[in-house]
Enzyme design. Structure first.
Site, PDB file in Angstrom:
ATOM      1  CB  CYS A 191      -6.220 -16.448  -0.197  1.00  0.00           C
ATOM      2  SG  CYS A 191      -6.962 -16.572  -1.791  1.00  0.00           S
TER       3      CYS A 191
ATOM      4  N   GLY B  16      -0.627  18.523  13.608  1.00  0.00           N
ATOM      5  CA  GLY B  16       0.498  19.260  14.267  1.00  0.00           C
ATOM      6  C   GLY B  16       1.138  18.629  15.419  1.00  0.00           C
TER       7      GLY B  16
ATOM      8  NE  ARG C 258       0.481  15.230   1.571  1.00  0.00           N
ATOM      9  CZ  ARG C 258       0.440  16.438   1.301  1.00  0.00           C
ATOM     10  NH1 ARG C 258       0.016  17.000   0.239  1.00  0.00           N
ATOM     11  NH2 ARG C 258       0.666  17.290   2.333  1.00  0.00           N
TER      12      ARG C 258
ATOM     13  CD  GLU D 263      -1.376 -16.044  -4.970  1.00  0.00           C
ATOM     14  OE1 GLU D 263      -1.472 -16.566  -4.040  1.00  0.00           O
ATOM     15  OE2 GLU D 263      -2.109 -15.114  -5.517  1.00  0.00           O
TER      16      GLU D 263
END
Length: 368
Positions: free
Chosen positions: A76, A296, A185, A53
């Protein structure tokens, strides 16, 4: 499409461009319109910097007076690392605010909307709410549960194997699918693996394709600090590295790792293993909001058993092994009706592979 829908779509697209770089804050986009003309746009780009904003208001300058603000999340109303956006909106003379979604976090939770309305600004909430929820599903999950959003990434052959019995898993999927993993990632705060993955594969867990520049933190779950001292995660300083261990680990190994810049989190052992729920609480306290679980099988199964996996990405390669190591083994149901379902499921073809993405639905939907 109405003008309101068109401008809110623009705000959502601005927010989507910043996904993965605003953690622990939400991704937010804002558009200012006056007399049906665009006068300001903004995205929240990084935690601690100006919110969307404010960027839009700065761009608009005096033209913000009597304008309409389209924003993807409630402005906010509190002082954090930056001043309240609601105050800036009021001060700029904006006459109408259209917000896609109310901010459920405790320090906002409708107070920004209330402040704007008390200043005489017309406020409407809910336009494209579901798209806004998907955009900030990581942020909303943490607000609701206190835990990070965990994406479990799996890759398998069509008959459900992740590796041969000898442990060979390079490579199941195509180069294009591996590029997609690098993109994922780049969007998360940290990548988690177990120590056996480090010992067997010696991964880097960095982003090395697609032009993405943000590396996630590397997080290793290692109950007794068996991580090799020459592992690339230790030797290469491409990114922050954290090892989560237990009180079973030798203190001298912990001191050695710390001397090489590795962060160590030591927790009370859970029957000889790292307590995964307690580990995620500690990581959440350190600001981690989105974690990618890459391996794993034992660690992935432990996360599933603890109901900590929020979303799964499964890459299916057009290959048949006929035997080998499976995907997950955390439970032994006797009926197909006991299978966990996925919701919000999507499928996409990447080269010859198929990627399935879905959100895990636990019994009674008890996540985290």
């Amino acid at each position: 499409m109405t003008p309101d829908e068109r401008y809110m779509q623009m705000a959502l697209e601005l927010a989507e461009f910043a996904q993965g770089q605003t953690s622990p804050n939400p991704a937010v986009g804002a558009v200012l319109i006056k007399d049906d003309r665009l006068v300001g746009i903004g995205s929240h780009l990084q935690a601690g910097t100006a919110h969307a904003e404010v960027h839009a208001l700065r761009m608009a300058g005096d033209k913000a007076q009597d304008s309409t603000l389209y924003v993807t999340l409630e402005p906010c109303s509190h002082y954090g690392k930056t001043p309240p956006c609601a105050d800036a909106i009021i001060g700029a003379g904006v006459k109408r605010v259209v917000a896609a979604l109310e901010d459920p976090s405790p320090n906002v939770a409708g107070s920004g909307i209330a402040k704007l309305r008390s200043a005489g600004i017309m406020v409407e909430v809910g336009l494209f709410e579901e798209r806004a929820r998907r955009l900030n599903r990581v942020f909303l999950h943490h607000v609701a549960t206190g835990f990070p959003f965990v994406t479990l990434k799996l890759a398998s052959t069509l008959d459900g194997y992740t590796a041969t019995e000898a442990g060979d898993s390079l490579y199941i999927t195509s180069d294009a699918s591996r590029d997609e993993v690098h993109r994922l990632r780049s969007m998360v705060d940290g990548v988690i693996v177990g120590v056996e993955t480090v010992r067997h594969d010696d991964p880097q867990l960095t982003v090395r394709s697609g032009g993405y520049t943000k590396n996630p933190a590397r997080i290793v779950f290692d109950s007794s600090l068996r991580i090799p001292e020459d592992a690339r995660l230790i030797a290469q300083k491409d990114s922050r590295t954290i090892v989560v261990t237990t009180d079973l680990a030798p203190l001298d190994k912990e001191i050695l790792l710390q001397s090489q810049g590795i962060e160590v989190i030591r927790l009370a052992s859970d029957h000889g293993r790292v307590p995964v729920r307690e580990a995620l609480r500690h990581l959440a306290a350190k600001g981690f909001r989105h974690l990618l679980l890459e391996g794993g099988e034992r660690l992935a199964s432990a996360f599933m058993a603890a109901r900590l996996v929020t979303e799964v990405w499964v890459f299916h390669a057009p290959k048949l092994l006929g035997g080998g190591k499976g995907l997950l083994t955390w439970r032994n149901p006797v009926a197909m009706s006991e299978a966990l379902a996925l919701t919000d499921v999507t499928h996409q073809t990447i080269a010859d592979d198929v990627l399935t993405i879905g959100r895990v639905v636990y019994p009674s939907d008890e996540r985290g």
